[in-house]
Design a protein around this motif. Structure first.
Motif, PDB file in Angstrom:
ATOM      1  N   ASP A  97      40.900  51.826  37.626  1.00  0.00           N
ATOM      2  CA  ASP A  97      42.055  50.936  37.469  1.00  0.00           C
ATOM      3  C   ASP A  97      42.024  49.871  38.559  1.00  0.00           C
ATOM      4  O   ASP A  97      42.007  50.186  39.748  1.00  0.00           O
ATOM      5  N   ILE A  98      42.057  48.607  38.140  1.00  0.00           N
ATOM      6  CA  ILE A  98      41.850  47.478  39.049  1.00  0.00           C
ATOM      7  C   ILE A  98      43.030  46.513  38.962  1.00  0.00           C
ATOM      8  O   ILE A  98      43.584  46.285  37.880  1.00  0.00           O
ATOM      9  N   ARG A  99      43.374  45.940  40.094  1.00  0.00           N
ATOM     10  CA  ARG A  99      44.358  44.849  40.127  1.00  0.00           C
ATOM     11  C   ARG A  99      43.686  43.592  40.652  1.00  0.00           C
ATOM     12  O   ARG A  99      43.191  43.569  41.781  1.00  0.00           O
ATOM     13  N   LEU A 100      43.640  42.570  39.815  1.00  0.00           N
ATOM     14  CA  LEU A 100      43.116  41.264  40.201  1.00  0.00           C
ATOM     15  C   LEU A 100      44.298  40.395  40.593  1.00  0.00           C
ATOM     16  O   LEU A 100      45.197  40.149  39.782  1.00  0.00           O
ATOM     17  N   THR A 101      44.316  39.926  41.836  1.00  0.00           N
ATOM     18  CA  THR A 101      45.435  39.143  42.360  1.00  0.00           C
ATOM     19  C   THR A 101      44.955  37.778  42.823  1.00  0.00           C
ATOM     20  O   THR A 101      43.915  37.668  43.474  1.00  0.00           O
ATOM     21  N   PHE A 102      45.701  36.744  42.491  1.00  0.00           N
ATOM     22  CA  PHE A 102      45.436  35.397  42.971  1.00  0.00           C
ATOM     23  C   PHE A 102      46.483  35.050  44.022  1.00  0.00           C
ATOM     24  O   PHE A 102      47.678  35.286  43.822  1.00  0.00           O
ATOM     25  N   LEU A 103      46.019  34.487  45.139  1.00  0.00           N
ATOM     26  CA  LEU A 103      46.914  34.189  46.249  1.00  0.00           C
ATOM     27  C   LEU A 103      46.749  32.761  46.728  1.00  0.00           C
ATOM     28  O   LEU A 103      45.650  32.207  46.705  1.00  0.00           O
ATOM     29  N   TYR A 104      47.864  32.190  47.169  1.00  0.00           N
ATOM     30  CA  TYR A 104      47.830  30.959  47.931  1.00  0.00           C
ATOM     31  C   TYR A 104      47.815  31.356  49.401  1.00  0.00           C
ATOM     32  O   TYR A 104      48.635  32.156  49.839  1.00  0.00           O
TER      33      TYR A 104
END
Length: 261
Positions: free
Chosen positions: A148-155
């Protein structure tokens, strides 16, 4: 009591045999639990209810779904974001992504981070409106993900005092993702209604634009154990659905009782 609780209730409705599909379970829960029909609304939660439908379907015909440490691995080559949402705050920023495990960890153990672009590359954000941003991982080498993976985009602001702020994320399972498990390589695409927008951002970030899309290109280093002949699987599921229809016709009182609670 709607999101995570709703996921568990919908999975139970399928697990117990009261309902056959994720769509049926979520429709019933949304109608019974809420007055506006908005029960489970987070895209990743909806995705995992649908995953559980796949799990149940394969279990019914004797196929074990490998999960946890035994999950089918994938090797991610690149991630692309089309129509990336812009910033309204007047700050100098960079865009980064993070791939981390959301598997249950030992007590107090931090989640395992498979990859973070802040550690490998600096990607400048060009404020020219909606655009496409490509993340090539590990200098053109793939990143292996399992479970189980969480792909997160951040500024990430250049000023150290401001820090990072999440803009959007996607949770997925490496075994159950994909449309063609017999393929060695796939590109999984997530559209606006399949992406979780951040509700805790430090920046004044507008809602995700309608055209936003996240694409993940990956290969499978090993054969997928559930890549059975599609016609065989359809025949087995057709027989299962026919048996379920007979059971409901003969005694659907338990489902009626649930609806009347």
């Amino acid at each position: 009591g709607k999101g995570r609780t709703g996921c568990m209730i919908c999975c139970y409705l399928m697990h117990s045999g009261l309902l056959q599909t994720a769509e049926q379970a979520m429709k019933l829960f949304n109608e019974v639990r809420t007055i506006n029909g908005k029960g489970i609304t987070v895209p990743s939660q909806i995705r995992y209810v649908r995953y559980y439908e796949k799990f149940i379907q394969h279990a019914k015909i004797g196929l074990k779904v490998p999960l946890g440490n035994n999950a089918v691995p994938i090797d991610v080559d690149w991630v692309r974001v089309s129509n990336f949402p812009g910033l309204s705050a007047d700050v100098d920023t960079e865009i980064h992504l993070e791939l981390k495990s959301i598997e249950i960890q030992e007590e107090d153990a931090p989640p395992h981070i498979f990859y973070n672009t802040q550690e490998h590359a600096r990607i400048a954000y060009r404020r020219s409106g909606p655009e496409t941003i490509d993340f090539t991982l590990k200098n053109n080498s793939s990143v292996r993900l399992v479970g189980d993976i969480r792909l997160t985009f951040l500024y990430t602001a250049n000023k150290a005092t401001t820090g990072s702020s999440e803009i959007m994320s996607i949770c997925f399972n490496t075994t159950l993702m994909g449309k063609d498990w017999s393929a060695d390589r796939e590109v999984e695409e997530f559209y606006k209604d399949e992406i979780d927008p951040s509700r805790k951002s430090k920046f004044r970030i507008p809602s995700l634009p309608n055209g936003v899309k996240v694409s993940i290109s990956y290969s499978r280093p090993q054969a997928h154990p559930l890549a059975v002949d599609s016609s065989k699987f359809k025949r087995a599921m057709s027989a299962e659905m026919a048996n379920f229809a007979v059971e409901v016709k003969q005694g659907g009182n338990s489902l009626e009782a649930f609806q009347n609670v």
